[in-house]
Structures are given as structure tokens and as C-alpha cells.
Scaffold this motif. Structure first.
Motif, mmCIF file in Angstrom:
data_model
loop_
_atom_site.group_PDB
_atom_site.id
_atom_site.type_symbol
_atom_site.label_atom_id
_atom_site.label_comp_id
_atom_site.label_asym_id
_atom_site.label_seq_id
_atom_site.Cartn_x
_atom_site.Cartn_y
_atom_site.Cartn_z
ATOM 1 N N PRO A 140 0.834 -1.210 0.000
ATOM 2 C CA PRO A 140 0.000 0.000 0.000
ATOM 3 C C PRO A 140 0.869 1.262 0.000
ATOM 4 N N VAL A 141 0.477 2.235 -0.785
ATOM 5 C CA VAL A 141 1.129 3.544 -0.819
ATOM 6 C C VAL A 141 0.077 4.594 -0.497
ATOM 7 N N PRO A 142 0.349 5.529 0.418
ATOM 8 C CA PRO A 142 -0.656 6.542 0.752
ATOM 9 C C PRO A 142 -1.150 7.289 -0.473
ATOM 10 N N ALA A 143 -2.405 7.681 -0.427
ATOM 11 C CA ALA A 143 -3.029 8.352 -1.571
ATOM 12 C C ALA A 143 -2.594 9.803 -1.712
ATOM 13 N N GLU A 144 -1.900 10.333 -0.717
ATOM 14 C CA GLU A 144 -1.459 11.728 -0.791
ATOM 15 C C GLU A 144 -0.482 11.919 -1.945
ATOM 16 N N PRO A 145 -0.446 13.134 -2.516
ATOM 17 C CA PRO A 145 0.471 13.379 -3.641
ATOM 18 C C PRO A 145 1.930 13.408 -3.193
ATOM 19 N N VAL A 146 2.833 13.305 -4.165
ATOM 20 C CA VAL A 146 4.259 13.443 -3.882
ATOM 21 C C VAL A 146 4.518 14.834 -3.299
ATOM 22 N N PRO A 147 5.234 14.921 -2.184
ATOM 23 C CA PRO A 147 5.457 16.238 -1.565
ATOM 24 C C PRO A 147 6.159 17.197 -2.520
ATOM 25 N N ALA A 148 5.789 18.462 -2.441
ATOM 26 C CA ALA A 148 6.408 19.490 -3.274
ATOM 27 C C ALA A 148 7.760 19.886 -2.694
ATOM 28 N N PRO A 149 8.672 20.398 -3.510
ATOM 29 C CA PRO A 149 9.957 20.884 -2.987
ATOM 30 C C PRO A 149 9.748 21.999 -1.968
ATOM 31 N N GLY A 150 10.636 22.064 -0.987
ATOM 32 C CA GLY A 150 10.551 23.104 0.026
ATOM 33 C C GLY A 150 10.991 24.453 -0.512
ATOM 34 N N ARG A 151 10.573 25.506 0.180
ATOM 35 C CA ARG A 151 10.932 26.862 -0.235
ATOM 36 C C ARG A 151 12.430 27.088 -0.061
ATOM 37 N N LYS A 152 13.035 27.849 -0.980
ATOM 38 C CA LYS A 152 14.461 28.175 -0.923
ATOM 39 C C LYS A 152 14.644 29.684 -0.790
ATOM 40 N N LEU A 153 15.742 30.057 -0.177
ATOM 41 C CA LEU A 153 16.074 31.463 -0.005
ATOM 42 C C LEU A 153 16.421 32.088 -1.362
#
Length: 581
Positions: free
Chosen positions: A325-338
Motif C-alpha cells: 500500500p502507498v498513501p493516496a497523498e500526492p508526492v510532496p512538493a519541494p521546500g521553499r528556498k532562499l
């Protein structure tokens, strides 16, 4: 209480079949405020387990001391893993390799001249016993048999590539049991080393990154029944200074993962998230030539050094979804960069001039090694008086690892272990001139018999064939830079600290770039980012958002040679160097 069982047909947990789908995530290579984020992304990938080593050298920087605070708060990390519903494979050493300084073995072991590491030597096993007696009781509540996430513990790490003393492995198993480990034990070895590195009654697992069928067949040959598991499924590799950045095609790695899971095997993906060798913690290899490892441990992993999902993350998630099983949530987006910014380093402090503020010198007839000085990381400054003016040849039996040589504060040359250099000629301007030799520990060897890797000037040191009458050996661990006096004009000759300030309204992850700088170390707000070196491949250092703050931020750079610039840059993307086709 749940217990992992090693059955003839595979793993069982609470009597139900379990396939371990794990990923490597070393808490000591990740800022502690980012642990929860990385563990969440492990769960979203479809992992049910994470694996971590435990670095003895950080947890016990001195004999009898145990650190479990800050970035070494292993109980907190295990609790966060449990909160995400993840099991844990714990690999406490005593030896971990991991491309980590000394393979995780503390440097103070090498203060014993005749010690035999990874053996039944009472000096070594006695120290292991003391370490486990301190480390394991606080971890007992986190064993699965006590309601925690740790389902199995590794006995030793690729021991078959080092030795074949099953008595040593049996001694380690007895120590782990004596100190409360009541979950299954396992060993891991490359396929060719499975016989030498295993112990009867302990689960064998194999390490490989390709040739899946052959690796599993060799494991089955040595272990006719029980679970098949690849404890290190190598999906990338580490980099060394002077080399290229190693990558692996996501589709190629995903195809091998598919074959591994299709065979019914369990897996630990090495690495799920590599992280960073902050400070002086990078290891080295020596197979005839010393090769130090870079600061980044990106490893071309599923999460990059800043914890952002890579194309490999998505490719592996699709494969895992075929088998678990793989969670149905989407692939996390990249974090904010300076946003990119340039910072002026407008003040400086000479290292040679202020060395007395960084460490206390010890006088002796000969130079003392780091281990004799009780020092793990950093530099040693050796000094002696030159009796005569004129031509001179400095000869050193062994430089471990890189020596910068000065006469009356002026640089006269460099000796590198990597290039097997032992002698240097120069002119002495006057009788009684001061000889200074600044030696850098670039990482203790982490693999093979070279782990007996003492640092500093080793053996005889002569000038024109004669040993100087006396030596000052000053440890410079650089654990703190407090006490240094900075002036508006930075020194232009020799090693120096350079400092500047930056105001931020909203901190975020970024990368420190040092175009025009040569070699040294960098800190942000006192946090040690690690080593930089213009030889590459890596040209940026990862700056975790938690080490920055809203308001004033301080950047300090120790440049060992010279810089063509007085500025550094904070960028929004990394540069780990060119790759080889």
C-alpha cells in the motif's frame, strides 16, 4: 508486545507476514528540526520501515561519556518514526562504515598504541561493552518488544569484508543481549563475503545495487531458509574530493527494485535520504591511495540533500505501489528556498596569530598525534625552532592528512598524504626561525584495515636529517570560535577566518557557494556546514533553514590558503559537480 519473528518462509510480526520495505535515513546527517519532515516523506513513499546507523564517535566523544542531546537525541528520532507508523532497523555498530569519519569508531580508541579494532582484543571489546552499557538502556523502551518501533538490530557491519572471526561476532551478540536487546539480530555483507561475515543463529542479509538475482541466489546458498533481504540496496554512491558527482539513472534503479520485490525479498533502500556530513565528519578510503569523502552525502538519493523528492522518488513510489500500500497523498512538493544573495565577509582573524585562543599547546620531544592529544577532529598546529639559516629539507615519515608548512608565518609549501608526499625544500631566512606545520584531519579511513588511522605528523620529523630539539603540538578542534578577535581588514597571507553578516526576514533552505575561495571550513551562526575545496566536485554547502534566523545571521569561513574574492553567495540550488557519462 509485537515481536518480529524470523520464520522459514519470511518475516512475521504479531504472527502476520511482513515484508520490510525500508529506506536509509541517518538522523545524525539531518538537522533535528527536519527529522519529522523526512520521516513523513518516507511514509508517503510507501515505506514501512527506516534504517539508521548509530555513530559511536559522536555519542561518546570521550570514554565514559554519552551524548543523547540535540542532533544526537536518538530516542526522539525513534519516537518520531513511531509517530509516523514506521518500524526501525537499528545499526548501532560498533563499526558502521557509512563513509563516516573512522567508520564511527571513536578516535580515542587509537590512543592505545597496540589496539586491534573490530576484534576480540580486550581493549576493544571492553570499550564496546562500556558503550553499549550506556547507549542501550535509554533505547530499551523503543524496542518493539517494549512497544517501540525498533524491530531488529544489526550485529556488525559488513564484517566479512574485514575479518572472519566468528568468536568476535559471538562476543558482540552476547553483549547486545546482556544489555537488553531482545529483538532479532542480523548481519549484512556483500554476496562474496556472506560466509565470513555471518554467525549461525543470526539472520544473514546481503548488500548490492545490481545483479539482483545473483545476489539473492548467493544469499539463499548460505541461508537455505528464512527471509531474503537486501539490507543495502545501493541506488547511488558517495563522492570523493577530486572526482566527479556519481549518479544513477532512476529508471535503471527502479527496474532493479522491481526485480528485488518481485522475488519476494525485503529491502532497505540505501539511501532514502543521504543528508550531509556536517563539520569534520566525512570519512575516507585508502586502497593504496588516500581518498577523502566530500561534505555532501546526497548519494543521488530519493530525497536530495535538502529533503526534496527527486525523479527517483517518484519512480520508486510507482514500483512500491505494485507490492504494498502507498498513501493516496500526492508526492510532496519541494521546500521553499532562499532568494540568492551575496554576502560581504568584511572582517578577519589570522589563525596562526590567534591559535593560542583555540587550543592549548603541549610540548614534547616529538610531534604528538591527534589521538595522543585527546583530539578527534580538526587541525593540529606543530611548531619548532630552526637552528640554522640557509637551505633546508623537511622530511616527515607520515603526513595524516595534509600539512601546510610555514617559516616565520610565511607559507613555503604543502605536503599531501593523498599524493604520498614526505619531503619539502625551502630557505630558512635566519637562525632561530619558527617552523609551523598546520595539519588537517581530512577524515579517518572508514573501510578496510586502514581504519587504524591516526592523525597528525606520525613517525620521525627531520630538518636536514636532524630532529628539532623540541616541538609544540597545539590541538585546534574548532568546536567553538569564541574568543577570536576580528579586525576590519582580513589577513591576506596564510590561514585566516573571514566573517560577515546578513539580515533575513524569512529564513529558508539555501546553499553556500564560495567562488574564488580555495579550501577550508564554513559556519553559519556557529553551525558547522563542513569542508569546501575548489578541486570539487562539490562547490556548494547545504545550509538547513533551521540554522538561519530572522534578523542578523553570521557567516564565518576558515580559508586555509587565499581567496580571490571577499564575498560568498547564498544560492537557491546546489552544485554537486559534473557527472561522468
Amino acid at each position: 508486545m509485537p515481536r518480529l519473528e524470523i520464520a522459514d518462509d519470511g518475516f512475521r510480526l504479531d504472527g502476520r507476514p511482513l515484508r520490510i520495505i525500508s529506506g536509509g535515513l541517518h538522523y545524525f546527517r539531518v538537522h533535528p528540526e527536519q527529522w519529522a519532515d523526512r520521516l513523513r516523506k518516507a511514509r508517503l513513499l510507501g515505506l514501512n520501515t527506516v534504517e539508521t546507523y548509530v555513530p559511536w564517535n559522536l555519542h561518546a566523544p570521550r570514554p565514559g561519556e554519552l551524548r543523547l542531546d540535540g542532533g544526537l537525541d536518538l530516542p526522539r528520532f525513534l519516537g518520531l518514526a513511531a509517530a509516523e507508523g514506521l518500524h526501525v532497523l537499528l545499526r548501532p555498530g560498533p563499526y558502521i562504515c557509512a563513509e563516516w569519519e573512522g567508520g564511527g569508531l571513536p578516535s580515542w580508541l587509537l590512543a592505545e598504541e597496540g589496539i586491534r579494532l573490530r576484534s576480540r582484543d580486550p581493549l576493544f571489546l571492553g570499550a564496546v561493552d562500556d558503550y553499549l552499557a550506556d547507549l542501550l538502556p535509554p533505547l530499551k523502551p523503543y524496542l518493539s518488544t517494549h512497544g517501540g518501533p525498533v524491530v531488529a538490530v544489526q550485529l556488525e557491519n559488513e564484517y566479512g569484508a574485514y575479518g572472519e572471526d566468528t568468536g568476535y561476532l559471538a562476543d558482540l551478540a552476547e553483549l547486545l543481549r546482556a544489555h537488553g536487546v531482545d529483538v532479532p539480530l542480523f548481519t549484512c555483507d556483500q554476496p562474496a563475503d556472506l560466509e565470513r561475515g555471518g554467525l549461525d543463529g543470526v539472520l544473514r542479509t546481503a548488500n548490492f545495487g545490481s545483479r539482483v538475482e545473483a545476489g539473492l541466489a548467493e544469499l539463499r546458498r548460505h541461508q537455505p531458509t528464512g527471509p531474503l533481504m537486501c539490507s543495502e540496496f545501493w541506488i547511488g554512491w558517495f563522492d570523493r574530493w577530486g572526482g566527479t558527482h556519481t549518479t544513477r539513472d532512476p529508471a535503471d534503479a527502479a527496474d532493479d527494485l522491481d526485480r528485488l520485490l518481485a522475488a519476494g525479498a525485503s529491502v532497505n533502500i540505501y539511501m532514502f535520504h543521504g543528508g550531509t556530513n556536517f563539520g569534520f565528519t566525512s570519512g575516507a578510503n585508502d586502497k593504496g591511495r588516500y581518498r577523502p569523502t566530500v561534505t555532501s552525502y546526497d548519494y543521488d538519493s530519493l530525497l536530495d540533500e535538502a529533503g526534496d523528492p527527486t525523479p527517483k522518488y517518484e519512480a520508486f513510489r510507482e514500483v512500491i505501489a505494485k507490492y504494498a500500500p502507498v498513501p493516496a497523498e500526492p508526492v510532496p512538493a519541494p521546500g521553499r528556498k532562499l532568494a540568492p544573495v551575496t554576502v560581504e565577509l568584511d572582517s578577519g582573524a589570522g589563525l596562526l596569530d590567534q591559535a593560542q585562543l583555540l587550543g592549548r599547546a603541549v610540548t614534547a620531544d616529538r610531534p604528538l598525534s591527534m589521538e595522543q592529544l585527546g583530539q578527534a577532529f580538526g587541525f593540529v598546529l606543530y611548531e619548532a625552532t630552526l637552528p640554522e639559516a640557509g637551505p633546508a629539507v623537511l622530511r616527515i615519515d607520515e603526513v595524516h592528512d595534509r600539512a601546510q608548512v610555514f617559516v616565520d608565518g610565511q607559507p613555503v609549501g604543502v605536503l599531501e598524504r593523498e599524493d604520498h608526499e614526505h619531503a619539502l625544500g625551502f630557505a630558512v631566512p635566519r637562525r632561530g626561525a619558527r617552523l609551523s606545520v598546520l595539519v588537517e584531519n581530512q577524515g579517518r579511513v572508514n573501510y578496510g584495515t586502514g581504519i587504524h588511522d591516526r592523525k597528525g605528523l606520525l613517525g620521525r620529523v627531520t630538518v636536514n636529517g636532524e630532529e628539532p630539539a623540541g616541538w609544540s603540538s597545539r590541538p585546534l578542534p574548532l568546536e567553538t570560535l569564541e574568543g577570536l578577535t576580528f579586525t576590519p581588514v582580513a589577513p591576506v597571507v596564510g590561514p585566516a577566518f573571514h566573517r560577515g553578516h546578513l539580515h533575513l526576514d524569512d529564513p529558508a533552505d539555501c546553499y553556500l557557494a564560495l567562488p574564488g575561495w580555495t579550501k577550508g571550513q564554513a559556519w553559519v551562526n556557529g553551525f558547522p556546514l563542513g569542508r569546501y575545496w575548489s578541486r570539487g566536485p562539490q562547490t556548494t554547502l547545504y545550509v538547513p533553514a533551521p540554522v538561519l534566523r530572522a534578523g542578523d545571521n553570521e557567516i564565518t569561513v576558515l580559508e586555509l590558503h587565499a581567496s580571490a574574492a571577499s564575498t560568498v553567495e547564498l544560492r537557491d540550488r546546489p552544485d554537486l559537480g559534473p557527472t561522468q557519462d
